[in-house]
Design an enzyme around this catalytic site. Structure first.
Site, PDB file in Angstrom:
ATOM      1  N   ARG A  50     -12.519   1.681   1.655  1.00  0.00           N
ATOM      2  CA  ARG A  50     -11.445   1.242   1.493  1.00  0.00           C
ATOM      3  C   ARG A  50     -10.246   2.184   1.787  1.00  0.00           C
ATOM      4  NH1 ARG A  50      -6.368  -0.284   0.760  1.00  0.00           N
ATOM      5  NH2 ARG A  50      -5.742  -1.878  -0.789  1.00  0.00           N
ATOM      6  N   GLU A  58      -3.542  -9.934   2.462  1.00  0.00           N
ATOM      7  CA  GLU A  58      -4.663 -10.618   1.858  1.00  0.00           C
ATOM      8  C   GLU A  58      -5.081 -11.694   2.878  1.00  0.00           C
ATOM      9  OE1 GLU A  58      -6.381  -9.818  -1.061  1.00  0.00           O
ATOM     10  OE2 GLU A  58      -5.040  -8.093  -1.038  1.00  0.00           O
ATOM     11  N   ARG A  92     -16.222   1.299  -4.267  1.00  0.00           N
ATOM     12  CA  ARG A  92     -15.707   1.493  -2.784  1.00  0.00           C
ATOM     13  C   ARG A  92     -15.145   2.960  -2.549  1.00  0.00           C
ATOM     14  NH1 ARG A  92     -11.379  -3.102  -2.073  1.00  0.00           N
ATOM     15  NH2 ARG A  92     -10.449  -1.919  -3.778  1.00  0.00           N
TER      16      ARG A  92
END
Length: 162
Positions: A50, A58, A92
């Site tokens: 990430r 989004e 992540r």
């Protein structure tokens, strides 16, 4: 079964320690969205990455597909270098990513209007300047005078849930 879990845990911890101490350079094998992707390490471990300090639209927001396309065009199938800042609750690696030897993926996304500088988690003056320039030039998502930051979008969605 317990043995496999222990081995998995040890390998995961080993990769985590290695990643936090030095950059990883490996091939990108999947693009999840504009600011998240997967890479395959030399030892065949799939790592979720990430991007640090930015937030892309989004999935159902305007310009989400464009941000994902930009990221895909920039790094899919290529070797990138990640400098891990930390790991998050989704396992992540929150990272700064370099591609084509010198380009910062975070900087390029913000510069082209496909991401916000995530000021809640970052005080990076370069990212802030790039966002201000993209806004001024109405690049990417800044073509929309009412663009909604992804963190506000997520917050609104949570409030709508029963």
């Amino acid at each position: 079964m317990l043995y496999l879990k222990v081995v998995f845990f040890v390998v995961t911890i080993g990769v985590s320690c290695l990643s936090f101490s030095q950059p990883l350079t490996d091939k990108v094998v999947a693009i999840t969205d504009g600011d998240t992707f997967k890479m395959l390490t030399a030892d065949s471990t799939l790592v979720k990455v990430r991007l640090a300090n930015i937030d892309c639209p989004e999935k159902k927001q305007p310009f989400s597909a464009k941000a994902k396309e930009f990221t895909s065009d920039a790094i899919f199938g290529k070797s990138v270098t990640i400098n891990v800042v930390k790991s998050d609750r989704y396992n992540r690696y929150i990272s700064n990513v370099t591609y084509n030897d010198t380009l910062s993926l975070c900087h390029e996304l913000v510069k082209n209007g496909y991401a916000w500088h995530f000021v809640k988690y970052s005080k990076d003056s370069t990212l802030q300047a790039l966002e201000e320039e993209a806004r001024k030039d109405k690049k990417g998502l800044w073509q929309d005078p009412n663009a909604i930051a992804p963190w506000e979008w997520r917050s609104r969605k949570k409030k709508k849930k029963p």
